[in-house]
Design an enzyme around this catalytic site. Structure first.
Site, PDB file in Angstrom:
ATOM      1  N   GLU A  92      -2.683   5.073   4.914  1.00 41.67           N
ATOM      2  CA  GLU A  92      -1.687   5.790   4.300  1.00 41.67           C
ATOM      3  C   GLU A  92      -2.158   7.249   4.010  1.00 41.67           C
ATOM      4  O   GLU A  92      -1.866   7.565   2.558  1.00 41.67           O
ATOM      5  CB  GLU A  92      -1.056   5.244   3.283  1.00 41.67           C
ATOM      6  CG  GLU A  92      -0.537   3.970   3.737  1.00 41.67           C
ATOM      7  CD  GLU A  92       0.083   2.816   2.537  1.00 41.67           C
ATOM      8  OE1 GLU A  92       0.105   3.223   1.493  1.00 41.67           O
ATOM      9  OE2 GLU A  92       0.546   1.710   2.916  1.00 41.67           O
ATOM     10  N   GLU A  96       2.215  -4.593   9.550  1.00 44.20           N
ATOM     11  CA  GLU A  96       3.088  -5.088   8.315  1.00 44.20           C
ATOM     12  C   GLU A  96       4.492  -5.398   8.198  1.00 44.20           C
ATOM     13  O   GLU A  96       5.279  -5.177   7.634  1.00 44.20           O
ATOM     14  CB  GLU A  96       2.705  -4.121   7.099  1.00 44.20           C
ATOM     15  CG  GLU A  96       1.074  -3.796   6.916  1.00 44.20           C
ATOM     16  CD  GLU A  96       0.902  -3.058   5.692  1.00 44.20           C
ATOM     17  OE1 GLU A  96       1.748  -2.542   4.800  1.00 44.20           O
ATOM     18  OE2 GLU A  96      -0.484  -2.463   5.598  1.00 44.20           O
TER      19      GLU A  96
HETATM   20  O1  9MR Z   1       2.104  -6.517  -0.593  1.00 49.59           O
HETATM   21  C1  9MR Z   1       1.051  -5.903  -1.195  1.00 49.59           C
HETATM   22  C2  9MR Z   1       1.493  -6.186  -2.737  1.00 49.59           C
HETATM   23  O2  9MR Z   1       1.319  -7.644  -3.269  1.00 49.59           O
HETATM   24  C3  9MR Z   1       0.733  -5.516  -3.505  1.00 49.59           C
HETATM   25  O3  9MR Z   1       1.022  -5.561  -5.001  1.00 49.59           O
HETATM   26  C4  9MR Z   1       0.750  -3.929  -3.096  1.00 49.59           C
HETATM   27  C5  9MR Z   1      -0.113  -2.894  -4.051  1.00 49.59           C
HETATM   28  O4  9MR Z   1      -1.622  -3.265  -3.746  1.00 49.59           O
HETATM   29  O5  9MR Z   1       0.284  -3.818  -1.856  1.00 49.59           O
HETATM   30  C6  9MR Z   1       1.223  -4.403  -0.938  1.00 49.59           C
HETATM   31  O6  9MR Z   1       0.735  -4.275   0.346  1.00 49.59           O
HETATM   32  C7  9MR Z   1       1.138  -2.894   0.940  1.00 49.59           C
HETATM   33  C8  9MR Z   1      -0.433  -2.810   1.703  1.00 49.59           C
HETATM   34  O7  9MR Z   1      -1.421  -2.950   1.232  1.00 49.59           O
HETATM   35  C9  9MR Z   1      -0.123  -1.302   2.478  1.00 49.59           C
HETATM   36  N1  9MR Z   1       0.986  -0.823   2.790  1.00 49.59           N
HETATM   37  C10 9MR Z   1       2.162  -1.016   2.091  1.00 49.59           C
HETATM   38  C11 9MR Z   1       2.248  -2.639   1.388  1.00 49.59           C
HETATM   39  C12 9MR Z   1       3.408  -3.036   0.852  1.00 49.59           C
HETATM   40  O8  9MR Z   1       3.448  -2.139  -0.479  1.00 49.59           O
END
Ligand code: 9MR
Length: 369
Positions: free
Chosen positions: A156, A261
């Site tokens: 990102e 994802e």
């Molecule tokens: O699904 C993840 C959630 O449990 C966490 O709280 C969050 C913050 O770390 O991250 C979510 O996963 C993210 C991923 O690591 C990167 N792309 C966006 C995803 C959804 O927010």
């Protein structure tokens, strides 16, 4: 059937797990075409929830750690590494012969407070942050060398307009932080696949920015294997044609494309917003939470059609799209229950809140012809 019974006996499961296991599987449905992965949480890969662990092993041939390999989990304090959970995650993947992914090395979110600061609380200089990045990447990637097959190296790094995100990485190190991250990861495990991973790059200016960035990195000889299109999508965005064109463009730039994802948000939203930025946090409104008692049949069908449409696009790019990873196993644990509004009842995945397969699952494993 005998195999499933043996598997369940081995996992110490009750009979209630039987219907979920004794059926067609995602990994077989896309065999030799796509790896099908899922993001996993500790209760699944430690086996604390044996039913879900068995369902994952039965259905998927790739896994991604939803949170346990983020920087704040692995190195919460400088030089203090915590590998307990990550080790168990990698063991689960290795034991089950899965293409095991590492997520994520360089991100602006889920980072500990010390990372960008010196002892007095002032921003560190370029050399210090580069040294910290190198240490982290080499320690983590080195530990799982040969077992973690692909890494989300930079996550990102782009703004919505396609320019580089004004993160501490960019501000302190400068533009070459991306190249450095890939270089360090490559040095630590020359055989690992290395990805740039982002959301919202399915179309528009952010897509153009991603293509330009990745072309530039490749032209400079940076060891990038591919791009991860996160694909946090809705029932309507991105349109299939847009996604198809985007994958074609990345493929033409010599990149592999991973869908990293995937989930399909069926809940109503305030306006059109393609951002999956974790920092979004909106006020609750019952009108935006209509399916607390389950998903109506017509929406289940729309979701099934949408999943079928998305996979049809992925399959149009053999050799370019090589993996599709769902961002979670069952609806009850999806991050979309709490984002961008906390406490909603979301239904974005292939298995429902009881971890039973939905019509969307059936649409993928047994498509109507
Ligand atoms: O699904 C993840 C959630 O449990 C966490 O709280 C969050 C913050 O770390 O991250 C979510 O996963 C993210 C991923 O690591 C990167 N792309 C966006 C995803 C959804 O927010």
């Amino acid at each position: 059937m005998r195999i499933h019974v043996v598997m369940m006996a081995a996992a110490g499961l009750g009979l209630s797990a039987m219907p979920a296991l004794a059926q067609a599987t995602l990994k077989d449905a896309f065999k030799n075409r796509l790896l099908v992965g899922v993001a996993v949480r500790p209760h699944q890969f430690t086996g604390a929830n044996a039913t879900q662990a068995a369902l994952i092993a039965n259905q998927f041939n790739s896994i991604t750690p939803e949170n346990v390999m983020k920087w704040d989990a692995l190195q919460p304090r400088e030089n203090e590494f915590h590998f307990e959970q990550a080790d168990r995650y990698v063991d689960f993947g290795t034991r089950n012969g899965m293409f095991t992914i590492g997520h994520t090395l360089v991100w602006h979110s889920q980072v500990p407070g010390w990372l960008f600061k010196d002892a007095a609380g002032n921003p560190v200089d370029r050399e210090t942050l580069l040294a910290r990045m190198k240490k982290h990447i080499q320690t983590v990637v080195g530990r799982y060398k040969g077992r973690v097959k692909g890494w989300d190296v930079v996550n990102e790094a782009l703004e919505e307009d396609g320019t580089l995100r004004q993160s501490p990485w960019l501000k302190i190190i400068g533009e070459d932080y991306l190249a450095k991250a890939f270089q360090f990861a490559h040095e630590a495990d020359p055989a690992a696949q290395l990805y740039y991973n982002d959301y919202g790059i399915e179309g528009g200016k952010k897509r153009d920015g991603a293509i330009a960035l990745l072309k530039k990195l490749k032209a400079a000889g940076v060891p990038v294997t591919g791009v991860g299109i996160q694909d946090h999508v809705s029932l309507t965005w991105p349109p299939a044609t847009m996604l198809d064109e985007t994958i074609t463009a990345f493929g033409q730039a010599g990149l592999k494309v991973m869908i990293t994802e995937l989930d399909v948000d069926v809940l109503p939203a305030r306006g059109h917003n393609t951002s999956a930025d974790v920092s979004r946090n909106e006020a609750a409104d019952p009108a935006l939470n209509p399916y607390t008692n389950g998903l109506p049949a017509n929406v289940q069908e729309a979701l099934a059609r949408r999943y079928a449409e998305l996979f049809a696009v992925y399959l149009k790019h053999p050799g370019v799209v090589t993996r599709v990873t769902l961002w979670g196993l069952c609806d009850g644990e999806s991050w979309l229950n709490d984002w961008p509004i906390r406490g909603r009842t979301s239904h974005p995945l292939l298995f429902d809140r009881a971890c039973k397969p939905k019509p969307a699952f059936q649409a993928l494993v047994a498509p109507r012809r």
